[in-house]
Design a protein around this motif. Structure first.
Motif, mmCIF file in Angstrom:
data_model
loop_
_atom_site.group_PDB
_atom_site.id
_atom_site.type_symbol
_atom_site.label_atom_id
_atom_site.label_comp_id
_atom_site.label_asym_id
_atom_site.label_seq_id
_atom_site.Cartn_x
_atom_site.Cartn_y
_atom_site.Cartn_z
ATOM 1 N N GLY B 351 0.862 -1.236 -0.139
ATOM 2 C CA GLY B 351 -0.012 -0.028 0.276
ATOM 3 C C GLY B 351 1.128 1.353 0.176
ATOM 4 O O GLY B 351 2.003 1.161 0.336
ATOM 5 N N SER B 352 0.250 2.438 -0.416
ATOM 6 C CA SER B 352 0.891 3.799 -0.519
ATOM 7 C C SER B 352 0.205 4.784 0.041
ATOM 8 O O SER B 352 -1.073 4.892 -0.173
ATOM 9 N N ILE B 353 0.911 5.776 0.491
ATOM 10 C CA ILE B 353 0.271 7.135 0.749
ATOM 11 C C ILE B 353 0.949 7.989 0.009
ATOM 12 O O ILE B 353 2.232 8.241 0.077
ATOM 13 N N GLN B 401 4.211 1.124 2.483
ATOM 14 C CA GLN B 401 3.974 0.450 3.860
ATOM 15 C C GLN B 401 5.188 -0.180 4.166
ATOM 16 O O GLN B 401 5.885 -1.036 3.474
ATOM 17 N N LEU B 407 -1.777 -3.905 5.396
ATOM 18 C CA LEU B 407 -2.105 -2.682 4.773
ATOM 19 C C LEU B 407 -3.388 -1.788 5.699
ATOM 20 O O LEU B 407 -3.015 -0.754 5.736
ATOM 21 N N GLU B 408 -4.303 -2.255 6.153
ATOM 22 C CA GLU B 408 -5.078 -1.603 7.087
ATOM 23 C C GLU B 408 -4.735 -0.752 8.281
ATOM 24 O O GLU B 408 -4.756 0.364 8.302
ATOM 25 N N LEU B 411 -2.785 2.117 6.524
ATOM 26 C CA LEU B 411 -3.786 3.132 5.943
ATOM 27 C C LEU B 411 -4.125 3.987 7.021
ATOM 28 O O LEU B 411 -4.703 5.028 7.067
ATOM 29 N N SER B 412 -4.384 3.259 8.315
ATOM 30 C CA SER B 412 -4.893 3.944 9.501
ATOM 31 C C SER B 412 -4.051 5.192 10.046
ATOM 32 O O SER B 412 -4.552 6.029 10.403
ATOM 33 N N ARG B 414 -2.772 7.082 7.643
ATOM 34 C CA ARG B 414 -2.784 7.872 6.551
ATOM 35 C C ARG B 414 -2.933 9.462 6.930
ATOM 36 O O ARG B 414 -1.990 10.590 6.386
ATOM 37 N N THR B 418 0.105 12.201 6.461
ATOM 38 C CA THR B 418 -0.457 13.392 5.490
ATOM 39 C C THR B 418 -0.130 14.595 6.071
ATOM 40 O O THR B 418 0.663 15.478 5.347
#
Lengths: 477, 477
Positions: B351-353, B401, B407-408, B411-412, B414, B418
């Motif tokens: 996964g990616s931000i 990641q 992944l979850e 992403l939590s 993010r 950011t």
């Protein structure tokens, strides 16, 4: 009670403004104000009782705020070199002049980011010099560069002789600091090549002629400084050939044509005849000449080779019949003196009616022929002197008086001649003001040629950003 | 009575709109509409009951006029390749999608004036091809060029890989045709390099994300087509060296660097490992690579010489430790495949931000180091993958990641990640959206980072030009 209480709101605000800028910051005697009211071509007589010269954005903001509170109109002024009267207050305005001349600091220069941050009152030539000192180029260049100020250059979206390669003033700006009509300071001094976070608000102030706010500082782009500049002065076979020569020069040089100027024989002959130090570099006479320049950023001499090759090809192709390449900086300066002398030399031809127009580059020759015919039909013996930034489609279409006609009679035809010229320009998809702007001079043309819808859109922008209408009233709109 | 009289104003307007565009011009079944609601990264679920596809500006105007009369919101859409959801209608809008895809004519091309006049629905690659057919270059180039449309490119002020030399989409526009929110057509299709006759209104629509009107056509600038393109793939000694290399390349080539892209080892290694046809042109591994290109407009091979010279000097100066110059078009394509594969190859890292940021060019290395440290402190094991248009200060600061995190969980983080990244960007004078725009994705950042004064100015412009607020509601503002 304080003395201010006894004064009218206007008088109180004016008193406050004097306090804000301090004794060095204002003039109110006719003698001191006179230079700020003098418009160089004498076409407009300004009127104003107070000139303020703040030296910081905070003081500009405080002055504007005081004016806003009392509904006092403000005419921002830079170097006062404009040609359309945008910086000259009209009597009805009862405005003050806000001169940016004391805000002349270079705040920052970043060679690696290729940016320079300057205050509005910086003289253009000083910015060029500051960039050169860091081995960079600030490409904006025009005849008034020794006295015009960058704030005025941006407010009028100045053009000049390097637009072909580097664009207009607008294209050289990354960020602005603007004092809004309510006295707030908008800090938009971004140094970024890319920033897509909302409307690009600075674009309204660039070319806004001070009608929306006062530019107090700007972040401008710099470029590598050219190390290999080749300048040619050529005699054109005909006007149409200028297009082929320009296209040839762009491709042969790798799109390094930085200037491409058209000079007509009348002004050139007058310059050679009357102006000391102006010599004809060619051995024959031509109807039209081109002065153009290739600028390479590296010193390896590529441009010399490109120039020689393209000129011999242009000779072979019959686009030009004679050419001279500057062999030294002083000879290059001589060539440019010919170009710069056009306006002065025209005075030897008597009175003049002037037009700063633009047209699609590919239509320049057709425009000049069509306009010449129309002007001669209207005014037999009139002597068109078209010249200028041919490579941008920007022609200064000037007309000198017939030899056998007195000045007064000639100028009595100004309105008819001008309307004829602009009608042709607009019919050919061109502009009645390429680089000088609108100011007071071209309000009639705005009403005649601008689409009503576009005028309505402009009024909406004006009302949105200067709701009280105190910024440079009566100009442009 | 006509059937329309029985309908609500909205229903009547929608019926009228169907008549205006004709049977081929609208979709209303979920299956037909689905592609227009699909946002490529799946971040936004669009909702809309009618997609209209007018094929002339007059029909666009008639549709908009019908919408205005009934207060129906309009979401303009081009190729639907945007990355911020600007073209995706939100449920609350009850909006129609107005797709410009059928307005795909090239109206005119003028090689001597170096302009092309295109309709909004023209695919970018088709405009590039039309220019090339006349031996000209339309320099706007980005990964979506095979499907994105020029109207969308202009509405988002697209950037891409040639900004360093040719500027953003904004810099390539001379004139626009825009349908205003009241259904009137503004014909601003000027072909002029210089035109100072009032506010430069087109600038509000460029980058306006369809919130002020609908661009239906544009006059764009063309350039001489490069005949001598040299492409190098180099291993950088360190991030800081990229600045010295860029400055060296600009001056050594005579400012002919058209692209300067940064590629980090993580995405490159993943590409070499997982993507067929991706090979490492170098013999050693590096932390960071640069792909850059010199484009000469003439075929005399100057660029080859310049490239070899500057690379050997850069090696001697210790800026780079290895370099490969593309020896053929296919090798050049191979180099670019490495760059283009960055996004795809990142998928192999999980996964990616993602962040599309810009910063002063001279601050890129400092930003990357500072952001990397902050991200790792916040999320140990996270793998930053910074890459992109280094020469414009535009970095796609992506973060993959940690290998040992699901992944979850990743992403939590993010929002926190950011915010950390953007806080640093803004603290360093940068932008939280360099080239992708705001749309729906970055509304929170607009509120957090944009000066309140600037937001207020934007709202004033919006109210002035779209008083009823029917254009792309909820986007950007």
């Amino acid at each position: 009670m304080s003395p201010e209480d006894a004064l009218s709101p206007r008088a109180a605000a004016l008193a406050r403004i004097r306090q804000i800028v301090g004794p060095k910051g204002w003039y109110d005697t006719p003698a001191d104000i006179a230079p700020y009211l003098a418009e160089q071509r004498g076409m407009f007589q300004g009127d104003c009782k107070l000139v303020v010269r703040p030296d910081t954005a905070a003081d500009v903001a405080a002055v504007v705020s005081a004016c806003a509170s009392a509904g006092i109109a403000i005419v921002p002024q830079g170097g006062n070199t404009g040609l359309v009267g945008a910086g000259i207050p009209m009597q009805a305005d009862a405005a003050i002049i806000l001169s940016l001349g004391r805000m002349n600091r270079i705040r920052d220069i970043d060679p690696l980011n290729a940016t320079i941050t300057v205050e509005a009152g910086c003289i253009l030539a000083n910015i060029q010099a500051a960039a050169a000192a860091e081995d960079r180029l600030f490409p904006l260049s025009l005849s008034a560069e020794g006295s015009c100020q960058i704030g005025g250059n941006l407010s009028t979206n100045a053009g000049g002789v390097n637009v072909l390669r580097y664009g207009n003033a607008r294209d050289l700006v990354l960020g602005l600091e603007v004092v809004l009509p309510d006295g707030r300071i908008w800090n938009g001094l971004k140094r970024l090549r890319k920033d897509n976070t909302g409307y690009d608000l600075k674009q309204m102030y660039i070319g806004g002629e001070g009608t929306l706010g006062i530019i107090t500082a700007a972040v401008c782009k710099l470029y590598p400084r050219p190390k290999d500049v080749q300048t040619a002065f050529v005699g054109l076979r005909n006007l149409e050939a200028s297009l082929d020569l320009l296209a040839r020069a762009r491709s042969a040089s790798g799109d390094r044509v930085t200037s491409f100027e058209l000079i007509c024989h009348r002004s050139f002959a007058a310059a050679v005849a009357h102006i000391p130090g102006i010599r004809d570099p060619l051995t024959r006479k031509f109807d039209d000449y081109a002065l153009f320049e290739l600028s390479g950023a590296n010193a390896d001499g590529d441009m010399a080779e490109a120039m020689e090759t393209l000129l011999s090809e242009a000779l072979a192709a019959g686009e030009i019949d004679d050419a001279a390449i500057a062999q030294s900086d002083s000879q290059r300066a001589d060539f440019w003196r010919i170009r710069d002398a056009v306006v002065e030399s025209q005075k030897f031809l008597g009175g003049s009616i002037k037009h700063d127009i633009s047209i699609g580059v590919s239509r320049v020759p057709a425009f000049i022929r069509r306009a010449n015919a129309a002007v001669l039909a209207l005014l037999p013996g009139a002597r068109p002197v078209p010249f200028g930034h041919c490579g941008d489609g920007n022609i200064h279409y000037n007309i000198s008086q017939p030899v056998d006609m007195d000045l007064e009679t000639f100028l009595s035809h100004r309105e008819a001649v001008t309307r004829n010229v602009y009608d042709i320009v607009v019919d050919m998809g061109g502009s009645f003001s390429a680089e000088h702007g609108v100011g007071q001079l071209k309000l009639r043309e705005m009403a005649r040629y601008k689409q009503p819808l576009e005028l309505a859109m402009m009024h909406r922008v004006k009302s949105a950003l200067d709701p009280e209408g105190i910024m440079n009233p009566g100009k442009m709109l």
